[in-house]
Scaffold this motif. Structure first.
Motif, PDB file in Angstrom:
ATOM      1  N   GLY A 172      37.744   5.960   4.438  1.00 18.94           N
ATOM      2  CA  GLY A 172      38.904   5.844   5.315  1.00 18.94           C
ATOM      3  C   GLY A 172      40.132   6.457   4.684  1.00 18.94           C
ATOM      4  N   LEU A 173      41.278   6.189   5.260  1.00 17.37           N
ATOM      5  CA  LEU A 173      42.523   6.745   4.733  1.00 17.37           C
ATOM      6  C   LEU A 173      42.823   6.173   3.349  1.00 17.37           C
ATOM      7  N   PRO A 174      43.255   7.003   2.407  1.00 16.86           N
ATOM      8  CA  PRO A 174      43.594   6.501   1.075  1.00 16.86           C
ATOM      9  C   PRO A 174      44.768   5.520   1.142  1.00 16.86           C
ATOM     10  N   ASP A 175      44.765   4.538   0.260  1.00 19.83           N
ATOM     11  CA  ASP A 175      45.864   3.585   0.189  1.00 19.83           C
ATOM     12  C   ASP A 175      47.093   4.230  -0.449  1.00 19.83           C
ATOM     13  N   ASN A 176      48.262   3.708  -0.100  1.00 18.79           N
ATOM     14  CA  ASN A 176      49.530   4.099  -0.731  1.00 18.79           C
ATOM     15  C   ASN A 176      49.835   5.591  -0.601  1.00 18.79           C
ATOM     16  N   THR A 177      49.344   6.198   0.460  1.00 17.96           N
ATOM     17  CA  THR A 177      49.636   7.607   0.718  1.00 17.96           C
ATOM     18  C   THR A 177      50.009   7.758   2.183  1.00 17.96           C
ATOM     19  N   GLU A 178      51.216   8.262   2.426  1.00 15.45           N
ATOM     20  CA  GLU A 178      51.712   8.336   3.796  1.00 15.45           C
ATOM     21  C   GLU A 178      51.207   9.559   4.555  1.00 15.45           C
ATOM     22  N   ASN A 179      50.820  10.594   3.827  1.00 16.82           N
ATOM     23  CA  ASN A 179      50.434  11.864   4.448  1.00 16.82           C
ATOM     24  C   ASN A 179      49.116  12.334   3.830  1.00 16.82           C
ATOM     25  N   VAL A 180      48.126  12.596   4.677  1.00 15.10           N
ATOM     26  CA  VAL A 180      46.788  12.955   4.191  1.00 15.10           C
ATOM     27  C   VAL A 180      46.362  14.285   4.802  1.00 15.10           C
ATOM     28  N   VAL A 181      46.114  15.264   3.941  1.00 14.78           N
ATOM     29  CA  VAL A 181      45.576  16.548   4.368  1.00 14.78           C
ATOM     30  C   VAL A 181      44.067  16.509   4.182  1.00 14.78           C
ATOM     31  N   VAL A 182      43.335  16.852   5.233  1.00 11.04           N
ATOM     32  CA  VAL A 182      41.868  16.776   5.190  1.00 11.04           C
ATOM     33  C   VAL A 182      41.280  18.173   5.353  1.00 11.04           C
ATOM     34  N   MET A 183      40.435  18.542   4.405  1.00  4.95           N
ATOM     35  CA  MET A 183      39.751  19.831   4.424  1.00  4.95           C
ATOM     36  C   MET A 183      38.247  19.603   4.501  1.00  4.95           C
ATOM     37  N   LEU A 184      37.513  20.636   4.867  1.00  4.54           N
ATOM     38  CA  LEU A 184      36.037  20.608   4.846  1.00  4.54           C
ATOM     39  C   LEU A 184      35.473  19.446   5.647  1.00  4.54           C
ATOM     40  N   ASP A 185      36.007  19.263   6.841  1.00  2.00           N
ATOM     41  CA  ASP A 185      35.524  18.173   7.695  1.00  2.00           C
ATOM     42  C   ASP A 185      34.634  18.747   8.789  1.00  2.00           C
ATOM     43  N   GLY A 186      33.360  18.849   8.496  1.00  2.00           N
ATOM     44  CA  GLY A 186      32.436  19.406   9.473  1.00  2.00           C
ATOM     45  C   GLY A 186      31.931  18.401  10.488  1.00  2.00           C
ATOM     46  N   ASN A 187      32.271  17.117  10.313  1.00  2.00           N
ATOM     47  CA  ASN A 187      31.723  16.079  11.173  1.00  2.00           C
ATOM     48  C   ASN A 187      32.787  15.305  11.945  1.00  2.00           C
ATOM     49  N   ASN A 188      33.975  15.883  12.082  1.00  2.00           N
ATOM     50  CA  ASN A 188      35.047  15.246  12.867  1.00  2.00           C
ATOM     51  C   ASN A 188      35.298  13.807  12.414  1.00  2.00           C
ATOM     52  N   SER A 189      35.481  13.618  11.128  1.00  2.00           N
ATOM     53  CA  SER A 189      35.624  12.278  10.552  1.00  2.00           C
ATOM     54  C   SER A 189      36.865  11.543  11.037  1.00  2.00           C
ATOM     55  N   TYR A 190      37.852  12.261  11.514  1.00  3.75           N
ATOM     56  CA  TYR A 190      39.066  11.630  12.036  1.00  3.75           C
ATOM     57  C   TYR A 190      38.767  10.702  13.214  1.00  3.75           C
ATOM     58  N   LYS A 191      37.625  10.905  13.884  1.00  2.85           N
ATOM     59  CA  LYS A 191      37.296  10.092  15.063  1.00  2.85           C
ATOM     60  C   LYS A 191      37.058   8.624  14.707  1.00  2.85           C
ATOM     61  N   SER A 192      36.789   8.342  13.440  1.00  4.64           N
ATOM     62  CA  SER A 192      36.544   6.954  13.034  1.00  4.64           C
ATOM     63  C   SER A 192      37.829   6.167  12.812  1.00  4.64           C
ATOM     64  N   LEU A 193      38.975   6.829  12.842  1.00  8.10           N
ATOM     65  CA  LEU A 193      40.263   6.179  12.573  1.00  8.10           C
ATOM     66  C   LEU A 193      40.831   5.620  13.878  1.00  8.10           C
ATOM     67  N   THR A 194      41.293   4.386  13.822  1.00  2.95           N
ATOM     68  CA  THR A 194      41.716   3.709  15.058  1.00  2.95           C
ATOM     69  C   THR A 194      43.192   3.339  15.077  1.00  2.95           C
ATOM     70  N   ASP A 195      43.928   3.648  14.032  1.00  4.08           N
ATOM     71  CA  ASP A 195      45.349   3.312  13.995  1.00  4.08           C
ATOM     72  C   ASP A 195      46.077   4.049  15.122  1.00  4.08           C
ATOM     73  N   PRO A 196      46.722   3.320  16.062  1.00  2.00           N
ATOM     74  CA  PRO A 196      47.367   3.976  17.211  1.00  2.00           C
ATOM     75  C   PRO A 196      48.601   4.790  16.834  1.00  2.00           C
ATOM     76  N   ASP A 197      49.134   4.588  15.629  1.00  2.00           N
ATOM     77  CA  ASP A 197      50.341   5.313  15.216  1.00  2.00           C
ATOM     78  C   ASP A 197      50.045   6.616  14.487  1.00  2.00           C
ATOM     79  N   LEU A 198      48.769   6.912  14.253  1.00  2.00           N
ATOM     80  CA  LEU A 198      48.433   8.128  13.520  1.00  2.00           C
ATOM     81  C   LEU A 198      48.699   9.373  14.359  1.00  2.00           C
ATOM     82  N   HIS A 199      49.344  10.351  13.728  1.00  2.00           N
ATOM     83  CA  HIS A 199      49.528  11.673  14.322  1.00  2.00           C
ATOM     84  C   HIS A 199      48.658  12.679  13.562  1.00  2.00           C
TER      85      HIS A 199
END
Length: 254
Positions: free
Chosen positions: A176-203
């Motif tokens: 999941g999202l790393p702790d204590n980090t406000e901004n996360v850059v994601v590379m090499l995501d061939g499986n659309n891993s962002y779909k597992s995140l449910t926080d409604p405030d995420l942009h």
């Protein structure tokens, strides 16, 4: 002694190639290109176009070899990658020995910057450690896809005093999202891993084929865009035969 230049050439836009990279490319006698097959022919074509555009005399050779595929039967993932790196090391060892004279310069053009999620430096270090061929090498930095993503979306990567984490889709899916980090850059995501995140405030700020004629940009609330990004990504990959994409996640829209 033979010399090898490992040159970062940006995320895809030839105008992102730095003056230092251009100067270095003009010193190279032989460029080594790993061919990833017909489906990714654009990656090789862009590299060749960069050479044609910036090398003044055109007095260089280009050697193409087939890039080995990762053996999916090898587990765990780290062992699979190590085996793949060794195959690449053996290829480069042979190329350097056969194609570079004792006073020649070789060149490897790397997408983005060689220091960020690229295996070339590890592979070249492995060649040297094997001890069968002697050479010196130098690294020329390039503009990363992280920088290109921020520029194309016209954003800064961090808020005031905030941190930035750069990770992979595999890590995002596992932890999941790393702790204590406000901004996360994601590379090499061939499986659309962002779909597992449910926080409604995420942009999300997503980009594919950055700097190329096929560039795609999407941004907004993750919950509203996740399905659109997945569909867009699948269609683009089918159309082009390959895709290189990256995205930034943050809890507030700066």
């Amino acid at each position: 002694m033979r010399k090898l230049y490992i040159i970062g050439v940006g995320a895809g836009d030839p105008e992102q190639v730095t003056m230092q990279a251009i100067r270095t490319m003009n010193l190279v006698d032989v460029f080594f290109f790993l061919n990833k097959g017909d489906a990714k022919d654009d990656l090789l074509r862009i590299r060749k176009e960069i050479c044609d555009r910036y090398i003044e005399q055109g007095m260089y050779r280009a050697i193409e070899v087939t890039d080995p595929e990762r053996d999916s039967s090898i587990t765990p993932y780290s062992a699979r990658v190590e085996a793949w790196h060794l195959e690449r090391a053996l290829i480069y060892e042979g190329l350097i020995e056969r194609e570079l004279g004792e006073e020649d310069c070789g060149g490897i053009l790397v997408w983005g910057d060689p220091s960020l999620y690229d295996s070339t430096l590890r592979v070249i270090d492995q060649v040297l450690k094997r001890g069968n061929v002697q050479f010196d090498y130098e690294v020329i930095p390039g503009i990363t896809s992280v920088q290109a993503l921020a520029a194309r979306h016209k954003i800064v990567l961090n808020g005031i005093g905030e941190s930035v984490c750069v990770t992979t889709g595999r890590q995002l899916a596992a932890t999941g999202l790393p702790d204590n980090t406000e901004n996360v850059v994601v590379m090499l995501d061939g499986n659309n891993s962002y779909k597992s995140l449910t926080d409604p405030d995420l942009h999300i700020y997503w980009g594919a084929y950055l700097g190329t004629e096929n560039e795609i940009l999407l941004s907004g609330k993750l919950g509203e865009l996740a399905e659109t990004i997945e569909a867009t990504r699948a269609e683009a990959r089918k159309r082009n035969g390959w895709i290189m994409d990256i995205y930034l996640l943050r809890k507030s829209d700066l």
